[in-house]
Write a protein that holds these residues in place. Sequence first.
Motif, PDB file in Angstrom:
ATOM      1  N   GLY A 286       0.789  -1.231   0.000  1.00 50.95           N
ATOM      2  CA  GLY A 286       0.000   0.000   0.000  1.00 50.95           C
ATOM      3  C   GLY A 286       0.818   1.278   0.000  1.00 50.95           C
ATOM      4  N   LEU A 287       1.982   1.258  -0.656  1.00 47.60           N
ATOM      5  CA  LEU A 287       2.821   2.461  -0.696  1.00 47.60           C
ATOM      6  C   LEU A 287       2.098   3.564  -1.461  1.00 47.60           C
ATOM      7  CD1 LEU A 287       5.479   3.924  -0.121  1.00 47.60           C
ATOM      8  CD2 LEU A 287       6.414   2.852  -2.188  1.00 47.60           C
ATOM      9  N   ARG A 288       2.007   4.721  -0.812  1.00 48.10           N
ATOM     10  CA  ARG A 288       1.319   5.861  -1.417  1.00 48.10           C
ATOM     11  C   ARG A 288       2.147   7.112  -1.141  1.00 48.10           C
ATOM     12  NH1 ARG A 288      -3.685   7.833  -3.111  1.00 48.10           N
ATOM     13  NH2 ARG A 288      -4.254   9.881  -2.281  1.00 48.10           N
ATOM     14  N   ARG A 289       2.267   7.953  -2.176  1.00 50.73           N
ATOM     15  CA  ARG A 289       2.993   9.226  -2.002  1.00 50.73           C
ATOM     16  C   ARG A 289       2.306  10.285  -2.839  1.00 50.73           C
ATOM     17  NH1 ARG A 289       4.866  13.440  -0.428  1.00 50.73           N
ATOM     18  NH2 ARG A 289       7.064  13.783   0.049  1.00 50.73           N
ATOM     19  N   VAL A 290       1.972  11.364  -2.175  1.00 50.07           N
ATOM     20  CA  VAL A 290       1.288  12.482  -2.815  1.00 50.07           C
ATOM     21  C   VAL A 290       2.145  13.720  -2.632  1.00 50.07           C
ATOM     22  CG1 VAL A 290      -0.808  13.882  -2.816  1.00 50.07           C
ATOM     23  CG2 VAL A 290      -0.944  11.446  -2.295  1.00 50.07           C
ATOM     24  N   PHE A 291       2.339  14.474  -3.707  1.00 47.67           N
ATOM     25  CA  PHE A 291       3.031  15.759  -3.671  1.00 47.67           C
ATOM     26  C   PHE A 291       2.000  16.833  -3.999  1.00 47.67           C
ATOM     27  CE2 PHE A 291       6.358  12.705  -4.619  1.00 47.67           C
ATOM     28  CZ  PHE A 291       7.376  13.097  -3.752  1.00 47.67           C
ATOM     29  N   GLY A 292       1.604  17.597  -2.997  1.00 43.72           N
ATOM     30  CA  GLY A 292       0.538  18.570  -3.211  1.00 43.72           C
ATOM     31  C   GLY A 292      -0.746  17.832  -3.522  1.00 43.72           C
ATOM     32  N   GLU A 293      -1.266  18.051  -4.726  1.00 40.77           N
ATOM     33  CA  GLU A 293      -2.467  17.328  -5.164  1.00 40.77           C
ATOM     34  C   GLU A 293      -2.144  16.217  -6.152  1.00 40.77           C
ATOM     35  OE1 GLU A 293      -5.697  19.810  -6.343  1.00 40.77           O
ATOM     36  OE2 GLU A 293      -5.393  21.188  -4.661  1.00 40.77           O
ATOM     37  N   ARG A 294      -0.865  16.052  -6.465  1.00 39.37           N
ATOM     38  CA  ARG A 294      -0.453  15.051  -7.455  1.00 39.37           C
ATOM     39  C   ARG A 294      -0.130  13.715  -6.768  1.00 39.37           C
ATOM     40  NH1 ARG A 294       4.991  14.527 -10.684  1.00 39.37           N
ATOM     41  NH2 ARG A 294       4.356  12.922 -12.142  1.00 39.37           N
ATOM     42  N   VAL A 295      -0.874  12.697  -7.107  1.00 37.27           N
ATOM     43  CA  VAL A 295      -0.635  11.362  -6.587  1.00 37.27           C
ATOM     44  C   VAL A 295       0.414  10.700  -7.473  1.00 37.27           C
ATOM     45  CG1 VAL A 295      -1.633   9.110  -6.070  1.00 37.27           C
ATOM     46  CG2 VAL A 295      -2.984  11.185  -5.699  1.00 37.27           C
ATOM     47  N   VAL A 296       1.594  10.442  -6.911  1.00 32.77           N
ATOM     48  CA  VAL A 296       2.686   9.840  -7.680  1.00 32.77           C
ATOM     49  C   VAL A 296       2.668   8.322  -7.529  1.00 32.77           C
ATOM     50  CG1 VAL A 296       5.191   9.732  -7.951  1.00 32.77           C
ATOM     51  CG2 VAL A 296       4.081  11.914  -7.508  1.00 32.77           C
ATOM     52  N   LEU A 297       2.445   7.857  -6.318  1.00 38.22           N
ATOM     53  CA  LEU A 297       2.341   6.420  -6.048  1.00 38.22           C
ATOM     54  C   LEU A 297       1.013   6.161  -5.348  1.00 38.22           C
ATOM     55  CD1 LEU A 297       5.902   5.837  -4.519  1.00 38.22           C
ATOM     56  CD2 LEU A 297       5.200   5.435  -6.887  1.00 38.22           C
ATOM     57  N   ASP A 298       0.310   5.120  -5.788  1.00 37.32           N
ATOM     58  CA  ASP A 298      -0.990   4.835  -5.188  1.00 37.32           C
ATOM     59  C   ASP A 298      -1.159   3.332  -5.013  1.00 37.32           C
ATOM     60  OD1 ASP A 298      -3.493   5.285  -4.132  1.00 37.32           O
ATOM     61  OD2 ASP A 298      -4.466   5.598  -6.070  1.00 37.32           O
ATOM     62  N   SER A 299      -1.072   2.886  -3.780  1.00 36.21           N
ATOM     63  CA  SER A 299      -1.263   1.470  -3.431  1.00 36.21           C
ATOM     64  C   SER A 299      -0.281   0.543  -4.134  1.00 36.21           C
ATOM     65  CB  SER A 299      -2.699   1.021  -3.721  1.00 36.21           C
ATOM     66  OG  SER A 299      -3.560   1.568  -2.767  1.00 36.21           O
ATOM     67  N   ILE A 300       1.014   0.857  -4.034  1.00 38.32           N
ATOM     68  CA  ILE A 300       2.049   0.016  -4.625  1.00 38.32           C
ATOM     69  C   ILE A 300       2.389  -1.117  -3.659  1.00 38.32           C
ATOM     70  CG2 ILE A 300       4.452  -0.055  -5.434  1.00 38.32           C
ATOM     71  CD1 ILE A 300       2.620   1.610  -7.226  1.00 38.32           C
ATOM     72  N   ASP A 301       2.359  -2.338  -4.158  1.00 38.26           N
ATOM     73  CA  ASP A 301       2.798  -3.506  -3.405  1.00 38.26           C
ATOM     74  C   ASP A 301       4.049  -4.039  -4.082  1.00 38.26           C
ATOM     75  OD1 ASP A 301       0.536  -3.257  -1.818  1.00 38.26           O
ATOM     76  OD2 ASP A 301      -0.600  -4.756  -2.937  1.00 38.26           O
ATOM     77  N   LEU A 302       5.055  -4.379  -3.279  1.00 34.19           N
ATOM     78  CA  LEU A 302       6.330  -4.846  -3.830  1.00 34.19           C
ATOM     79  C   LEU A 302       6.948  -5.845  -2.871  1.00 34.19           C
ATOM     80  CD1 LEU A 302       8.706  -4.499  -5.892  1.00 34.19           C
ATOM     81  CD2 LEU A 302       9.513  -2.636  -4.421  1.00 34.19           C
ATOM     82  N   ARG A 303       7.367  -6.961  -3.410  1.00 31.69           N
ATOM     83  CA  ARG A 303       8.053  -7.974  -2.607  1.00 31.69           C
ATOM     84  C   ARG A 303       9.300  -8.385  -3.374  1.00 31.69           C
ATOM     85  NH1 ARG A 303       6.768 -11.744   1.547  1.00 31.69           N
ATOM     86  NH2 ARG A 303       8.012 -13.626   1.360  1.00 31.69           N
ATOM     87  N   ILE A 304      10.451  -8.265  -2.719  1.00 32.67           N
ATOM     88  CA  ILE A 304      11.720  -8.655  -3.320  1.00 32.67           C
ATOM     89  C   ILE A 304      12.367  -9.673  -2.393  1.00 32.67           C
ATOM     90  CG2 ILE A 304      13.983  -7.886  -4.124  1.00 32.67           C
ATOM     91  CD1 ILE A 304      12.727  -5.084  -4.491  1.00 32.67           C
ATOM     92  N   GLU A 305      12.664 -10.831  -2.933  1.00 28.00           N
ATOM     93  CA  GLU A 305      13.278 -11.897  -2.142  1.00 28.00           C
ATOM     94  C   GLU A 305      14.764 -11.625  -1.940  1.00 28.00           C
ATOM     95  OE1 GLU A 305      11.462 -14.392  -0.793  1.00 28.00           O
ATOM     96  OE2 GLU A 305       9.688 -13.519  -1.722  1.00 28.00           O
ATOM     97  N   SER A 306      15.314 -12.115  -0.859  1.00 21.29           N
ATOM     98  CA  SER A 306      16.760 -12.008  -0.620  1.00 21.29           C
ATOM     99  C   SER A 306      17.510 -12.619  -1.797  1.00 21.29           C
ATOM    100  CB  SER A 306      17.149 -12.739   0.659  1.00 21.29           C
ATOM    101  OG  SER A 306      16.590 -12.101   1.774  1.00 21.29           O
ATOM    102  N   GLY A 307      18.543 -11.939  -2.252  1.00 18.74           N
ATOM    103  CA  GLY A 307      19.358 -12.427  -3.360  1.00 18.74           C
ATOM    104  C   GLY A 307      18.843 -12.023  -4.735  1.00 18.74           C
TER     105      GLY A 307
END
Length: 143
Positions: free
Chosen positions: A9-30
């Motif tokens: 659920g990564l979300r980042r808003v700058f002012g009124e601009r939504v740059v990231l909205d509900s990002i899911d990310l999984r990175i395994e070791s290696g």
Amino acid sequence: MGAAVDVTGLRRVFGERVVLDSIDLRIESGQFVAMLGRSGSGKSTVLRALAGLDPDAEGSIRVPVSRSVVFQNPRLFPWKRVLANVQLKLQGADSRRRALEALGEVGLLDHARAWPATLSGGEAQRVALARALVREPDLLLLD
């Protein structure tokens, strides 16, 4: 191995601009992962959130404590020689040896006494990479 990075659920808003909205990310070791996208699509914003450099990022972000970042701009200290830039904040009697080894890994051992202003752009970027590698991070973030 288990996940090295687990983001929900990564979300980042700058002012009124939504740059990231509900990002899911999984990175395994290696794993090696590359994010591709047009300029302004949020790649650097994700990296800053993973690096813990964006206090306004929302969502659940789980990453290793030991992580290093190499930014687009090498950000070397011009008043420190290359070796001192790589040794920056290293502790211990073996810090010089470790920094020299890291410079060797990036092919710049012979530039240890050089000033950053004398380096090409690619060489400066490799010094920044050596500075990140010398810490032996569990997560290496490259912008």
